[in-house]
Scaffold this motif. Sequence first.
Motif, mmCIF file in Angstrom:
data_model
loop_
_atom_site.group_PDB
_atom_site.id
_atom_site.type_symbol
_atom_site.label_atom_id
_atom_site.label_comp_id
_atom_site.label_asym_id
_atom_site.label_seq_id
_atom_site.Cartn_x
_atom_site.Cartn_y
_atom_site.Cartn_z
ATOM 1 N N GLN A 132 -2.122 -8.866 -9.271
ATOM 2 C CA GLN A 132 -2.767 -8.085 -8.214
ATOM 3 C C GLN A 132 -3.593 -8.979 -7.299
ATOM 4 O OE1 GLN A 132 -5.247 -4.830 -9.452
ATOM 5 N NE2 GLN A 132 -5.577 -4.154 -7.363
ATOM 6 N N ASP A 169 -2.894 -9.201 -3.408
ATOM 7 C CA ASP A 169 -3.966 -8.820 -2.483
ATOM 8 C C ASP A 169 -4.353 -9.991 -1.581
ATOM 9 O OD1 ASP A 169 -4.013 -6.281 -3.597
ATOM 10 O OD2 ASP A 169 -5.854 -6.624 -4.752
ATOM 11 N N ASP A 196 -3.960 -9.901 2.398
ATOM 12 C CA ASP A 196 -5.123 -10.076 3.273
ATOM 13 C C ASP A 196 -4.907 -11.220 4.253
ATOM 14 O OD1 ASP A 196 -6.458 -7.970 2.100
ATOM 15 O OD2 ASP A 196 -7.789 -9.239 0.894
#
Length: 106
Positions: free
Chosen positions: A77, A81, A85
Amino acid sequence: MPEEQRHYGQWSRDELHQAEATACQFLEENSTRIAETMQAKATVLEHLIEQLSLRETSFADRLEYFARASEVARLIQADADGFFDLASQPMVARILGTVPPEEAQP
């Protein structure tokens, strides 16, 4: 990335395009390594899940496998992420920069 470098709303349109192009280039150039790293973590996770399904796995081992699976899942994760981003923030800031200020207010 330090917080003070992430205020994309203050960047010019050209700076945002450059940031987006740089992120795109980085992800394209590193896509194989990124995928291999995530695949290795997914393989570990798959192995842990397989161990959980075995009847002969002890209670203590099951707890250990759950803990390890949780750790690996968090790593996957965090990777996803972070790369999301990296790629999305300049693009979102550029899109929001086209919205008139009076329409952007909640």
